[in-house]
Scaffold this active site. Structure first.
Site, PDB file in Angstrom:
ATOM      1  N   ASP A 191      27.245  57.141  52.178  1.00  0.00           N
ATOM      2  CA  ASP A 191      28.503  56.702  51.566  1.00  0.00           C
ATOM      3  C   ASP A 191      28.392  55.261  51.048  1.00  0.00           C
ATOM      4  O   ASP A 191      29.242  54.827  50.271  1.00  0.00           O
ATOM      5  CB  ASP A 191      29.621  56.689  52.623  1.00  0.00           C
ATOM      6  CG  ASP A 191      30.378  57.998  52.738  1.00  0.00           C
ATOM      7  OD1 ASP A 191      30.639  58.609  51.694  1.00  0.00           O
ATOM      8  OD2 ASP A 191      30.733  58.375  53.875  1.00  0.00           O
TER       9      ASP A 191
ATOM     10  N   GLN B  32      33.596  61.998  57.633  1.00  0.00           N
ATOM     11  CA  GLN B  32      34.711  62.133  56.701  1.00  0.00           C
ATOM     12  C   GLN B  32      35.883  61.258  57.160  1.00  0.00           C
ATOM     13  O   GLN B  32      36.298  61.315  58.319  1.00  0.00           O
ATOM     14  CB  GLN B  32      35.135  63.615  56.610  1.00  0.00           C
ATOM     15  CG  GLN B  32      36.210  63.911  55.580  1.00  0.00           C
ATOM     16  CD  GLN B  32      35.751  63.694  54.139  1.00  0.00           C
ATOM     17  OE1 GLN B  32      34.575  63.811  53.815  1.00  0.00           O
ATOM     18  NE2 GLN B  32      36.680  63.369  53.276  1.00  0.00           N
TER      19      GLN B  32
ATOM     20  N   LYS C  64      31.393  69.667  50.030  1.00  0.00           N
ATOM     21  CA  LYS C  64      30.122  68.961  50.263  1.00  0.00           C
ATOM     22  C   LYS C  64      29.070  69.940  50.779  1.00  0.00           C
ATOM     23  O   LYS C  64      27.901  69.888  50.373  1.00  0.00           O
ATOM     24  CB  LYS C  64      30.338  67.796  51.250  1.00  0.00           C
ATOM     25  CG  LYS C  64      31.067  66.627  50.596  1.00  0.00           C
ATOM     26  CD  LYS C  64      31.608  65.605  51.565  1.00  0.00           C
ATOM     27  CE  LYS C  64      32.455  64.575  50.801  1.00  0.00           C
ATOM     28  NZ  LYS C  64      33.172  63.621  51.654  1.00  0.00           N
TER      29      LYS C  64
HETATM   30  N1  GUN Z   1      37.379  60.377  52.466  1.00  0.00           N
HETATM   31  C1  GUN Z   1      37.757  60.368  51.172  1.00  0.00           C
HETATM   32  N2  GUN Z   1      36.713  60.053  50.370  1.00  0.00           N
HETATM   33  C2  GUN Z   1      35.648  59.868  51.191  1.00  0.00           C
HETATM   34  C3  GUN Z   1      34.289  59.552  50.959  1.00  0.00           C
HETATM   35  O1  GUN Z   1      33.827  59.336  49.825  1.00  0.00           O
HETATM   36  N3  GUN Z   1      33.507  59.464  52.062  1.00  0.00           N
HETATM   37  C4  GUN Z   1      33.978  59.655  53.322  1.00  0.00           C
HETATM   38  N4  GUN Z   1      33.128  59.534  54.350  1.00  0.00           N
HETATM   39  N5  GUN Z   1      35.246  59.964  53.572  1.00  0.00           N
HETATM   40  C5  GUN Z   1      36.067  60.075  52.504  1.00  0.00           C
END
Ligand code: GUN
Length: 286
Positions: free
Chosen positions: A120, A97, A53
């Protein structure tokens, strides 16, 4: 032989569009776009995702703010950080996350993120907006899957769409996005009886099960679009999806690989959402 849906290529197009618009925001309005990514603990898979990211932020010209907190961080400390980020004008998007360590209630954290910065689209306000078709952000993985389906040129309207998996992050919103496009949608899960008889009807099959090579050729209709959301690590260290690619590929019409399918799309859509958040926060959303 299925045609391969190239997630790397489609995600590169999305990111290039975001990069150009980010440059334009800076040049025309003096706005810098910023994403804060919070990681708690040292889960190796989460670390890889967060690094990816960060790299994507650099590639599209965002500022990225990383907060790597120790596994012992308390819920109050994490809530305090979210509160600080909610108020920070340099931060347009906030991503915590998941999973967070067990002693932290992830719902409390998601609830605390300002819905305007919830890139998200996990906050109940944003989820509710998606249900009624009134939204600013779409959840990244399902939105990325829709881009991949669109890249095939296959029309969703009127098609039988089957989603395997009912998670809040993928399965449920995925079904909703397909429904918005007038697909006839079925959600399957671990209690579904005679799963193969349901999945064999699917013109569009989305697998989000979390089990390596779960979907086999006998579960797939000839010529179907097969989208594999799974990322599973095998004992030999290799990544593989929820779809048994070797057996399904000869039968499907279109198929996503793992890696190089849905994974890169999730990050590209996160970039798109963060740009959208920055525009909305500056009154520039058309
Ligand atoms: N953990 C696995 N996929 C995601 C996601 O798309 N967003 C977040 N915040 N955590 C994750």
């Amino acid at each position: 032989m299925a045609k391969i849906i190239d997630g790397k290529a489609v995600s590169a197009q999305v990111k290039e569009q975001v990069r150009q618009e980010t440059e334009q925001l800076r040049a025309e309005h003096g706005i810098e776009v910023g994403l804060a990514v919070v990681i708690v603990g040292d889960d190796p898979a989460s670390r890889v995702y967060v690094n990816n990211k960060k790299k994507a932020c650099e590639a599209v010209g965002f500022r990225s703010f990383e907060y790597a907190l120790p596994a012992e961080t308390t819920q109050e400390e994490l809530l305090d950080l979210v509160d600080t980020l909610n108020k920070d004008e340099k931060v347009n998007g906030i991503l915590v996350q998941l999973p967070v360590p067990k002693h932290i209630d992830d719902k409390a954290i998601i609830d605390a993120i300002s819905p305007d910065k919830d890139v998200d689209a996990f906050h109940a306000k944003n989820v509710g907006g998606i249900m009624i078709g009134d939204y600013t952000f779409l959840p990244c993985t399902p939105a990325g899957v829709m881009e991949l389906i669109d890249a095939t040129g296959v029309e969703v309207s009127g098609k039988k769409c089957v989603v395997i998996g009912r998670s809040n992050i993928v399965g449920k919103p995925m079904a909703m996005l397909l429904l918005h496009r007038s697909g006839t949608v079925t959600i399957c899960h671990s209690r579904t009886q005679d799963l193969a008889s349901v999945t064999r009807e699917a013109d569009i099959l989305v697998a989000s099960v979390g089990r390596a090579n779960f979907v086999t050729a006998d579960m797939v209709k000839e010529g179907a679009v097969v989208i594999d959301v799974g990322i599973n690590r095998l004992e030999n260290g290799k990544l593989c999806g929820d779809v048994d690619f070797a057996s399904v590929e000869p039968k499907a019409g279109w198929i996503t690989p793992v890696p190089g399918g849905v994974g890169p799309m999730t990050i590209a859509m996160l970039m798109k959402n963060t740009l959208t958040a920055a525009k909305a926060q500056n009154g520039l959303l058309k």
